[in-house]
Write a protein that holds these residues in place. Sequence first.
Motif, PDB file in Angstrom:
ATOM      1  N   SER A   1       0.838  -1.198   0.000  1.00 24.03           N
ATOM      2  CA  SER A   1       0.000   0.000   0.000  1.00 24.03           C
ATOM      3  C   SER A   1       0.875   1.251   0.000  1.00 24.03           C
ATOM      4  O   SER A   1       2.013   1.237   0.469  1.00 24.03           O
ATOM      5  CB  SER A   1      -0.919   0.011   1.220  1.00 24.03           C
ATOM      6  N   GLY A   2       0.319   2.349  -0.523  1.00 27.09           N
ATOM      7  CA  GLY A   2       1.142   3.562  -0.614  1.00 27.09           C
ATOM      8  C   GLY A   2       0.332   4.825  -0.797  1.00 27.09           C
ATOM      9  O   GLY A   2      -0.865   4.802  -1.093  1.00 27.09           O
ATOM     10  N   VAL A   3       1.021   5.946  -0.616  1.00 27.99           N
ATOM     11  CA  VAL A   3       0.434   7.272  -0.826  1.00 27.99           C
ATOM     12  C   VAL A   3       1.585   8.239  -1.064  1.00 27.99           C
ATOM     13  O   VAL A   3       2.726   7.962  -0.670  1.00 27.99           O
ATOM     14  CB  VAL A   3      -0.400   7.718   0.399  1.00 27.99           C
ATOM     15  N   GLU A   4       1.316   9.358  -1.747  1.00 28.86           N
ATOM     16  CA  GLU A   4       2.330  10.377  -1.969  1.00 28.86           C
ATOM     17  C   GLU A   4       1.801  11.700  -1.410  1.00 28.86           C
ATOM     18  O   GLU A   4       0.841  12.253  -1.946  1.00 28.86           O
ATOM     19  CB  GLU A   4       2.655  10.506  -3.461  1.00 28.86           C
ATOM     20  N   VAL A   5       2.408  12.169  -0.339  1.00 30.06           N
ATOM     21  CA  VAL A   5       1.909  13.335   0.389  1.00 30.06           C
ATOM     22  C   VAL A   5       2.639  14.592  -0.093  1.00 30.06           C
ATOM     23  O   VAL A   5       3.867  14.622  -0.157  1.00 30.06           O
ATOM     24  CB  VAL A   5       2.110  13.168   1.905  1.00 30.06           C
ATOM     25  N   SER A   6       1.871  15.627  -0.415  1.00 34.40           N
ATOM     26  CA  SER A   6       2.440  16.898  -0.856  1.00 34.40           C
ATOM     27  C   SER A   6       2.854  17.718   0.365  1.00 34.40           C
ATOM     28  O   SER A   6       2.067  17.908   1.294  1.00 34.40           O
ATOM     29  CB  SER A   6       1.413  17.686  -1.675  1.00 34.40           C
ATOM     30  N   VAL A   7       4.081  18.222   0.338  1.00 32.08           N
ATOM     31  CA  VAL A   7       4.671  18.939   1.462  1.00 32.08           C
ATOM     32  C   VAL A   7       5.243  20.265   0.964  1.00 32.08           C
ATOM     33  O   VAL A   7       5.797  20.331  -0.142  1.00 32.08           O
ATOM     34  CB  VAL A   7       5.790  18.082   2.104  1.00 32.08           C
ATOM     35  N   SER A   8       5.111  21.324   1.751  1.00 30.53           N
ATOM     36  CA  SER A   8       5.776  22.594   1.457  1.00 30.53           C
ATOM     37  C   SER A   8       7.033  22.697   2.300  1.00 30.53           C
ATOM     38  O   SER A   8       6.979  22.577   3.530  1.00 30.53           O
ATOM     39  CB  SER A   8       4.847  23.771   1.771  1.00 30.53           C
ATOM     40  N   PHE A   9       8.182  22.905   1.618  1.00 34.49           N
ATOM     41  CA  PHE A   9       9.460  23.002   2.332  1.00 34.49           C
ATOM     42  C   PHE A   9      10.316  24.075   1.667  1.00 34.49           C
ATOM     43  O   PHE A   9      10.647  23.962   0.487  1.00 34.49           O
ATOM     44  CB  PHE A   9      10.191  21.651   2.315  1.00 34.49           C
ATOM     45  N   ILE A  10      10.647  25.108   2.382  1.00 33.21           N
ATOM     46  CA  ILE A  10      11.442  26.245   1.882  1.00 33.21           C
ATOM     47  C   ILE A  10      10.868  26.755   0.564  1.00 33.21           C
ATOM     48  O   ILE A  10      11.583  26.952  -0.430  1.00 33.21           O
ATOM     49  CB  ILE A  10      12.931  25.885   1.729  1.00 33.21           C
ATOM     50  N   GLY A  11       9.541  26.937   0.512  1.00 30.19           N
ATOM     51  CA  GLY A  11       8.907  27.495  -0.667  1.00 30.19           C
ATOM     52  C   GLY A  11       8.805  26.560  -1.849  1.00 30.19           C
ATOM     53  O   GLY A  11       8.456  26.992  -2.952  1.00 30.19           O
ATOM     54  N   THR A  12       9.095  25.288  -1.653  1.00 29.93           N
ATOM     55  CA  THR A  12       9.059  24.299  -2.736  1.00 29.93           C
ATOM     56  C   THR A  12       8.121  23.155  -2.367  1.00 29.93           C
ATOM     57  O   THR A  12       8.061  22.751  -1.204  1.00 29.93           O
ATOM     58  CB  THR A  12      10.472  23.732  -2.983  1.00 29.93           C
ATOM     59  N   THR A  13       7.386  22.637  -3.351  1.00 28.20           N
ATOM     60  CA  THR A  13       6.553  21.462  -3.118  1.00 28.20           C
ATOM     61  C   THR A  13       7.416  20.207  -3.221  1.00 28.20           C
ATOM     62  O   THR A  13       8.042  19.950  -4.253  1.00 28.20           O
ATOM     63  CB  THR A  13       5.406  21.387  -4.132  1.00 28.20           C
ATOM     64  N   VAL A  14       7.439  19.464  -2.138  1.00 27.52           N
ATOM     65  CA  VAL A  14       8.202  18.217  -2.048  1.00 27.52           C
ATOM     66  C   VAL A  14       7.208  17.080  -1.836  1.00 27.52           C
ATOM     67  O   VAL A  14       6.188  17.259  -1.168  1.00 27.52           O
ATOM     68  CB  VAL A  14       9.200  18.288  -0.868  1.00 27.52           C
ATOM     69  N   HIS A  15       7.495  15.925  -2.419  1.00 27.41           N
ATOM     70  CA  HIS A  15       6.611  14.780  -2.268  1.00 27.41           C
ATOM     71  C   HIS A  15       7.249  13.743  -1.342  1.00 27.41           C
ATOM     72  O   HIS A  15       8.405  13.366  -1.541  1.00 27.41           O
ATOM     73  CB  HIS A  15       6.304  14.151  -3.624  1.00 27.41           C
ATOM     74  N   ILE A  16       6.473  13.320  -0.362  1.00 27.88           N
ATOM     75  CA  ILE A  16       6.897  12.287   0.577  1.00 27.88           C
ATOM     76  C   ILE A  16       6.018  11.064   0.371  1.00 27.88           C
ATOM     77  O   ILE A  16       4.799  11.117   0.566  1.00 27.88           O
ATOM     78  CB  ILE A  16       6.798  12.770   2.040  1.00 27.88           C
ATOM     79  N   VAL A  17       6.611   9.983  -0.056  1.00 30.79           N
ATOM     80  CA  VAL A  17       5.880   8.738  -0.274  1.00 30.79           C
ATOM     81  C   VAL A  17       5.782   7.983   1.045  1.00 30.79           C
ATOM     82  O   VAL A  17       6.756   7.887   1.798  1.00 30.79           O
ATOM     83  CB  VAL A  17       6.589   7.879  -1.343  1.00 30.79           C
TER      84      VAL A  17
END
Length: 272
Positions: free
Chosen positions: A50-66
Amino acid sequence: MSDGTLAPEVLAQRAKANGVELWSLTDHDELSGQAPAAAAARALGLPYLSGVEVSVSFIGTTVHIVGLGVDPGHPALAQGLAGMREGRLGRAQQMADGLARVGIRGAFDGALRYVGNPELVSRTHFARFLVETGVCRDTHEVFRRYLVEGKPGYVPHQWAALGDAVRWIREAGGLAVIAHPGRYKFTPTEEYALFSEFRGHGGQGVEVVTGSHGSADFVKYADTALEFGLYASRGSDFHSPEESRTDLGALPVLPGRLTPVWEALADRIQPA
Protein backbone atom coordinates in the motif's frame (compact mmCIF):
# COMPACT_ATOMS: atom_id res chain seq x y z
CA MET A 1 -7.24 8.23 -8.45
CA SER A 2 -5.31 11.54 -8.42
CA ASP A 3 -3.35 12.54 -11.54
CA GLY A 4 -2.89 9.22 -13.35
CA THR A 5 -4.88 8.25 -16.44
CA LEU A 6 -5.30 4.51 -15.85
CA ALA A 7 -7.58 2.78 -13.35
CA PRO A 8 -5.88 0.77 -10.57
CA GLU A 9 -6.98 -2.50 -12.17
CA VAL A 10 -5.43 -1.53 -15.51
CA LEU A 11 -2.22 -0.43 -13.81
CA ALA A 12 -2.00 -3.78 -12.01
CA GLN A 13 -2.30 -5.62 -15.32
CA ARG A 14 0.37 -3.42 -16.90
CA ALA A 15 2.71 -3.94 -13.95
CA LYS A 16 2.28 -7.72 -14.11
CA ALA A 17 2.75 -7.83 -17.90
CA ASN A 18 5.93 -5.74 -17.62
CA GLY A 19 7.54 -8.05 -15.10
CA VAL A 20 7.13 -5.90 -11.98
CA GLU A 21 7.87 -8.02 -8.90
CA LEU A 22 6.48 -5.66 -6.25
CA TRP A 23 3.95 -2.96 -7.04
CA SER A 24 2.66 0.03 -5.06
CA LEU A 25 0.05 2.57 -6.08
CA THR A 26 0.97 5.97 -4.60
CA ASP A 27 -1.71 8.50 -5.51
CA HIS A 28 -1.19 12.14 -4.52
CA ASP A 29 -2.91 12.84 -1.19
CA GLU A 30 -5.51 10.14 -1.80
CA LEU A 31 -6.16 6.60 -0.52
CA SER A 32 -9.34 5.53 -2.34
CA GLY A 33 -7.39 3.53 -4.93
CA GLN A 34 -5.78 1.23 -2.38
CA ALA A 35 -8.55 -1.34 -2.06
CA PRO A 36 -9.06 -1.89 -5.82
CA ALA A 37 -5.30 -1.87 -6.43
CA ALA A 38 -4.65 -4.50 -3.76
CA ALA A 39 -7.54 -6.66 -5.00
CA ALA A 40 -6.34 -6.45 -8.60
CA ALA A 41 -2.77 -7.31 -7.61
CA ARG A 42 -3.96 -10.29 -5.58
CA ALA A 43 -6.05 -11.59 -8.51
CA LEU A 44 -2.98 -11.38 -10.76
CA GLY A 45 -0.58 -13.00 -8.30
CA LEU A 46 1.37 -9.73 -7.94
CA PRO A 47 2.81 -8.83 -4.50
CA TYR A 48 1.47 -5.45 -3.38
CA LEU A 49 2.49 -2.72 -0.96
CA SER A 50 0.00 0.00 0.00
CA GLY A 51 1.14 3.56 -0.61
CA VAL A 52 0.43 7.27 -0.83
CA GLU A 53 2.33 10.38 -1.97
CA VAL A 54 1.91 13.33 0.39
CA SER A 55 2.44 16.90 -0.86
CA VAL A 56 4.67 18.94 1.46
CA SER A 57 5.78 22.59 1.46
CA PHE A 58 9.46 23.00 2.33
CA ILE A 59 11.44 26.24 1.88
CA GLY A 60 8.91 27.49 -0.67
CA THR A 61 9.06 24.30 -2.74
CA THR A 62 6.55 21.46 -3.12
CA VAL A 63 8.20 18.22 -2.05
CA HIS A 64 6.61 14.78 -2.27
CA ILE A 65 6.90 12.29 0.58
CA VAL A 66 5.88 8.74 -0.27
CA GLY A 67 4.40 6.57 2.45
CA LEU A 68 4.87 2.84 1.86
CA GLY A 69 3.17 0.08 3.83
CA VAL A 70 0.60 2.44 5.33
CA ASP A 71 -2.77 1.35 6.72
CA PRO A 72 -5.18 3.09 4.28
CA GLY A 73 -7.87 3.19 6.94
CA HIS A 74 -5.80 4.86 9.64
CA PRO A 75 -7.68 7.97 10.86
CA ALA A 76 -4.65 10.24 11.37
CA LEU A 77 -3.48 9.72 7.79
CA ALA A 78 -6.97 9.95 6.29
CA GLN A 79 -7.82 13.12 8.22
CA GLY A 80 -4.51 14.77 7.41
CA LEU A 81 -4.95 14.16 3.69
CA ALA A 82 -8.56 15.34 3.75
CA GLY A 83 -7.50 18.61 5.35
CA MET A 84 -4.87 19.17 2.66
CA ARG A 85 -7.32 18.59 -0.19
CA GLU A 86 -9.63 21.36 0.95
CA GLY A 87 -7.50 24.07 -0.65
CA ARG A 88 -7.11 22.50 -4.09
CA LEU A 89 -10.38 23.72 -5.60
CA GLY A 90 -9.78 27.38 -4.73
CA ARG A 91 -6.24 27.15 -6.04
CA ALA A 92 -7.56 25.65 -9.30
CA GLN A 93 -9.94 28.57 -9.80
CA GLN A 94 -7.06 31.01 -9.32
CA MET A 95 -5.00 29.06 -11.87
CA ALA A 96 -7.86 29.27 -14.36
CA ASP A 97 -8.17 33.02 -13.74
CA GLY A 98 -4.48 33.46 -14.49
CA LEU A 99 -4.77 31.50 -17.72
CA ALA A 100 -7.85 33.50 -18.74
CA ARG A 101 -5.84 36.71 -18.42
CA VAL A 102 -3.56 35.48 -21.23
CA GLY A 103 -6.47 34.39 -23.42
CA ILE A 104 -6.96 30.76 -22.38
CA ARG A 105 -10.60 30.46 -21.36
CA GLY A 106 -12.58 27.56 -19.94
CA ALA A 107 -9.57 26.02 -18.22
CA PHE A 108 -11.30 25.41 -14.88
CA ASP A 109 -14.15 23.36 -16.36
CA GLY A 110 -11.72 21.78 -18.81
CA ALA A 111 -9.40 20.60 -16.05
CA LEU A 112 -12.32 19.17 -14.05
CA ARG A 113 -13.16 16.86 -16.96
CA TYR A 114 -9.91 15.00 -16.28
CA VAL A 115 -10.41 14.42 -12.55
CA GLY A 116 -13.00 12.23 -10.84
CA ASN A 117 -12.82 14.08 -7.52
CA PRO A 118 -12.67 17.90 -7.77
CA GLU A 119 -10.81 17.98 -4.44
CA LEU A 120 -7.86 16.41 -6.27
CA VAL A 121 -7.65 18.80 -9.23
CA SER A 122 -4.01 19.62 -9.98
CA ARG A 123 -1.72 21.27 -12.51
CA THR A 124 -1.58 17.98 -14.42
CA HIS A 125 -5.31 18.16 -15.17
CA PHE A 126 -4.91 21.71 -16.50
CA ALA A 127 -1.99 20.52 -18.62
CA ARG A 128 -4.09 17.79 -20.22
CA PHE A 129 -6.81 20.32 -21.08
CA LEU A 130 -4.28 22.65 -22.74
CA VAL A 131 -2.93 19.76 -24.81
CA GLU A 132 -6.46 18.66 -25.76
CA THR A 133 -7.34 22.18 -26.96
CA GLY A 134 -4.13 22.54 -28.97
CA VAL A 135 -2.54 25.28 -26.88
CA CYS A 136 0.57 23.10 -26.40
CA ARG A 137 1.98 19.96 -27.98
CA ASP A 138 2.41 18.00 -24.75
CA THR A 139 2.14 18.35 -20.99
CA HIS A 140 5.85 19.12 -20.59
CA GLU A 141 5.41 22.20 -22.79
CA VAL A 142 2.35 23.27 -20.79
CA PHE A 143 4.26 23.21 -17.52
CA ARG A 144 7.20 25.07 -19.03
CA ARG A 145 5.06 27.85 -20.57
CA TYR A 146 2.17 28.20 -18.16
CA LEU A 147 2.29 26.27 -14.89
CA VAL A 148 5.65 26.84 -13.18
CA GLU A 149 6.63 29.76 -10.96
CA GLY A 150 6.51 33.07 -12.82
CA LYS A 151 4.12 31.80 -15.51
CA PRO A 152 0.44 32.82 -15.92
CA GLY A 153 -1.20 29.69 -14.48
CA TYR A 154 1.08 29.17 -11.50
CA VAL A 155 -0.47 29.57 -8.05
CA PRO A 156 1.52 28.54 -4.97
CA HIS A 157 -0.17 26.41 -2.35
CA GLN A 158 0.70 25.66 1.26
CA TRP A 159 0.77 21.90 1.59
CA ALA A 160 1.48 19.83 4.69
CA ALA A 161 4.45 20.51 6.92
CA LEU A 162 7.24 17.96 6.53
CA GLY A 163 6.95 16.83 10.15
CA ASP A 164 3.19 16.33 9.87
CA ALA A 165 3.48 14.25 6.68
CA VAL A 166 6.11 11.96 8.18
CA ARG A 167 4.09 11.63 11.38
CA TRP A 168 0.89 10.68 9.52
CA ILE A 169 2.78 8.00 7.60
CA ARG A 170 4.50 6.61 10.69
CA GLU A 171 1.30 6.57 12.74
CA ALA A 172 -0.36 4.63 9.91
CA GLY A 173 2.35 1.98 10.20
CA GLY A 174 4.24 3.05 7.10
CA LEU A 175 7.73 4.11 6.15
CA ALA A 176 8.32 7.65 4.82
CA VAL A 177 10.42 8.14 1.68
CA ILE A 178 11.57 11.35 -0.03
CA ALA A 179 10.34 11.03 -3.61
CA HIS A 180 12.52 11.93 -6.63
CA PRO A 181 14.82 14.41 -4.81
CA GLY A 182 16.64 15.24 -8.03
CA ARG A 183 13.58 17.16 -9.26
CA TYR A 184 13.70 19.83 -6.57
CA LYS A 185 15.69 22.96 -7.31
CA PHE A 186 17.33 23.21 -3.91
CA THR A 187 20.78 24.58 -3.23
CA PRO A 188 23.14 22.07 -1.59
CA THR A 189 22.49 23.74 1.78
CA GLU A 190 18.71 23.59 1.35
CA GLU A 191 18.85 19.95 0.26
CA TYR A 192 20.97 19.07 3.28
CA ALA A 193 18.37 20.81 5.46
CA LEU A 194 15.59 18.75 3.84
CA PHE A 195 17.33 15.45 4.50
CA SER A 196 18.38 16.44 8.01
CA GLU A 197 14.90 17.55 9.03
CA PHE A 198 13.30 14.55 7.33
CA ARG A 199 15.58 12.18 9.24
CA GLY A 200 14.94 14.08 12.45
CA HIS A 201 11.18 13.57 12.07
CA GLY A 202 11.64 9.83 11.61
CA GLY A 203 11.81 9.57 7.82
CA GLN A 204 13.61 6.44 6.71
CA GLY A 205 13.94 6.26 2.93
CA VAL A 206 14.83 8.06 -0.29
CA GLU A 207 14.06 7.30 -3.93
CA VAL A 208 17.39 6.64 -5.58
CA VAL A 209 16.29 5.08 -8.87
CA THR A 210 13.18 6.68 -10.35
CA GLY A 211 11.83 7.78 -13.71
CA SER A 212 12.63 11.39 -12.80
CA HIS A 213 16.36 10.71 -12.24
CA GLY A 214 19.28 10.35 -14.60
CA SER A 215 22.35 8.18 -14.04
CA ALA A 216 24.18 10.97 -12.20
CA ASP A 217 21.22 11.26 -9.81
CA PHE A 218 21.39 7.51 -9.14
CA VAL A 219 24.96 7.91 -7.94
CA LYS A 220 24.32 11.11 -5.99
CA TYR A 221 21.32 9.83 -4.06
CA ALA A 222 22.89 6.45 -3.44
CA ASP A 223 25.61 8.38 -1.60
CA THR A 224 22.95 10.47 0.16
CA ALA A 225 21.14 7.33 1.32
CA LEU A 226 24.36 6.04 2.85
CA GLU A 227 25.23 9.41 4.39
CA PHE A 228 21.89 9.74 6.17
CA GLY A 229 21.37 6.04 6.90
CA LEU A 230 18.27 5.77 4.70
CA TYR A 231 16.70 2.83 2.93
CA ALA A 232 16.77 3.08 -0.87
CA SER A 233 13.57 3.07 -2.91
CA ARG A 234 12.99 2.48 -6.60
CA GLY A 235 9.86 3.65 -8.40
CA SER A 236 8.83 4.50 -11.94
CA ASP A 237 6.74 7.61 -11.11
CA PHE A 238 4.47 6.31 -13.89
CA HIS A 239 1.31 8.38 -14.55
CA SER A 240 0.29 7.67 -18.13
CA PRO A 241 1.45 5.73 -21.21
CA GLU A 242 1.44 8.99 -23.22
CA GLU A 243 3.07 11.28 -20.65
CA SER A 244 5.52 9.35 -18.48
CA ARG A 245 9.21 9.08 -19.26
CA THR A 246 9.57 5.59 -17.79
CA ASP A 247 7.14 2.69 -18.04
CA LEU A 248 6.36 0.32 -15.21
CA GLY A 249 9.11 -2.28 -14.87
CA ALA A 250 11.63 -0.41 -17.05
CA LEU A 251 13.99 1.01 -14.39
CA PRO A 252 17.53 -0.22 -13.71
CA VAL A 253 18.18 -2.04 -10.46
CA LEU A 254 19.32 -0.34 -7.26
CA PRO A 255 23.05 -0.09 -6.64
CA GLY A 256 24.08 -3.17 -4.66
CA ARG A 257 25.63 -1.28 -1.74
CA LEU A 258 22.23 0.04 -0.64
CA THR A 259 19.55 -1.52 1.57
CA PRO A 260 16.26 -1.70 -0.37
CA VAL A 261 13.23 -0.21 1.32
CA TRP A 262 11.21 -3.37 0.67
CA GLU A 263 13.47 -5.33 3.02
CA ALA A 264 12.32 -3.08 5.87
CA LEU A 265 8.70 -3.54 4.79
CA ALA A 266 8.68 -7.30 4.26
CA ASP A 267 5.95 -7.83 6.86
CA ARG A 268 3.70 -5.23 5.18
CA ILE A 269 3.85 -6.72 1.67
CA GLN A 270 0.58 -8.34 0.66
CA PRO A 271 1.59 -11.67 -0.88
CA ALA A 272 0.45 -12.89 -4.27
